[in-house]
Design a protein around this motif. Structure first.
Motif, mmCIF file in Angstrom:
data_model
loop_
_atom_site.group_PDB
_atom_site.id
_atom_site.type_symbol
_atom_site.label_atom_id
_atom_site.label_comp_id
_atom_site.label_asym_id
_atom_site.label_seq_id
_atom_site.Cartn_x
_atom_site.Cartn_y
_atom_site.Cartn_z
ATOM 1 N N VAL A 19 0.836 -1.200 0.000
ATOM 2 C CA VAL A 19 0.000 0.000 0.000
ATOM 3 C C VAL A 19 0.871 1.250 0.000
ATOM 4 O O VAL A 19 0.648 2.179 -0.778
ATOM 5 N N ILE A 20 1.876 1.270 0.848
ATOM 6 C CA ILE A 20 2.775 2.426 0.927
ATOM 7 C C ILE A 20 3.492 2.635 -0.405
ATOM 8 O O ILE A 20 3.620 3.765 -0.887
ATOM 9 N N TYR A 23 0.920 4.058 -2.960
ATOM 10 C CA TYR A 23 0.636 5.473 -2.688
ATOM 11 C C TYR A 23 1.812 6.354 -3.079
ATOM 12 O O TYR A 23 1.633 7.421 -3.662
ATOM 13 N N SER A 24 3.011 5.898 -2.768
ATOM 14 C CA SER A 24 4.205 6.693 -3.080
ATOM 15 C C SER A 24 4.411 6.849 -4.581
ATOM 16 O O SER A 24 4.736 7.934 -5.063
ATOM 17 N N GLY A 27 -0.418 6.856 -6.172
ATOM 18 C CA GLY A 27 -1.514 7.562 -5.498
ATOM 19 C C GLY A 27 -1.228 9.029 -5.255
ATOM 20 O O GLY A 27 -1.998 9.901 -5.672
ATOM 21 N N TRP A 28 -0.122 9.292 -4.589
ATOM 22 C CA TRP A 28 0.197 10.694 -4.297
ATOM 23 C C TRP A 28 0.481 11.500 -5.564
ATOM 24 O O TRP A 28 -0.004 12.629 -5.688
ATOM 25 N N TYR A 41 -1.279 12.493 5.858
ATOM 26 C CA TYR A 41 -1.449 11.047 5.825
ATOM 27 C C TYR A 41 -0.764 10.493 7.066
ATOM 28 O O TYR A 41 0.278 10.994 7.488
ATOM 29 N N THR A 43 -0.020 6.557 9.270
ATOM 30 C CA THR A 43 -0.177 5.109 9.369
ATOM 31 C C THR A 43 -0.366 4.766 10.837
ATOM 32 O O THR A 43 0.181 5.449 11.712
ATOM 33 N N LEU A 52 -4.324 3.007 7.367
ATOM 34 C CA LEU A 52 -3.861 4.175 6.627
ATOM 35 C C LEU A 52 -4.918 5.242 6.840
ATOM 36 O O LEU A 52 -6.100 5.011 6.582
ATOM 37 N N HIS A 54 -6.156 9.353 6.441
ATOM 38 C CA HIS A 54 -6.021 10.626 5.724
ATOM 39 C C HIS A 54 -6.862 11.650 6.476
ATOM 40 O O HIS A 54 -7.972 11.348 6.893
ATOM 41 N N PHE A 80 -4.875 3.924 -10.159
ATOM 42 C CA PHE A 80 -4.319 3.662 -8.835
ATOM 43 C C PHE A 80 -5.365 2.996 -7.942
ATOM 44 O O PHE A 80 -5.077 1.996 -7.265
ATOM 45 N N ILE A 84 -5.270 -0.432 -5.570
ATOM 46 C CA ILE A 84 -5.202 -0.345 -4.109
ATOM 47 C C ILE A 84 -6.416 -0.988 -3.429
ATOM 48 O O ILE A 84 -6.300 -1.537 -2.334
#
Length: 105
Positions: A19-20, A23-24, A27-28, A41, A43, A52, A54, A80, A84
């Motif tokens: 997931v990280i 997102y890296s 997603g971001w 964000y 964790t 996770l 937000h 994305f 996810i």
């Protein structure tokens, strides 16, 4: 009056590193093309493992709805999201108003 949206995603056990990474890498970059509404964000740590979180700040509900409409019409974000979603067990959203005292994010 500002509206805060707290989104908490429960990640399938053992999938947080994936997931990280998603997102890296995807997603971001997709989200950062849209108006800056993200407060942060996070964790989960002790007692909130595999979460996770937000926190978003919007001017009002119309601003919030317009932001998410833009995000969910973005092909990069949708690609994305398709990757996810299978890694998530559950999603919880809360809309909040700031208290009339104390610091304001």
């Amino acid at each position: 009056m500002a509206i805060y949206e707290l989104r908490t995603y429960s990640v399938i056990v053992g999938k947080m590193s994936e997931v990280i990474s998603l997102y890296s890498q995807e997603g971001w970059p997709a989200l950062s093309k849209h108006p800056q509404k993200l407060v942060g964000y996070f964790t989960g740590d002790v007692g909130a493992l595999n979460e996770l979180i937000h926190l978003w700040k919007f001017d009002d509900d119309a601003d919030r709805r317009a932001f998410w409409a833009g995000v969910f019409s973005d092909p990069a974000f949708l690609a994305f999201a398709a990757k996810i979603r299978p890694l998530m067990r559950e999603q919880n959203n809360k809309l909040m108003l700031s208290a009339p005292w104390g610091p304001q994010p």
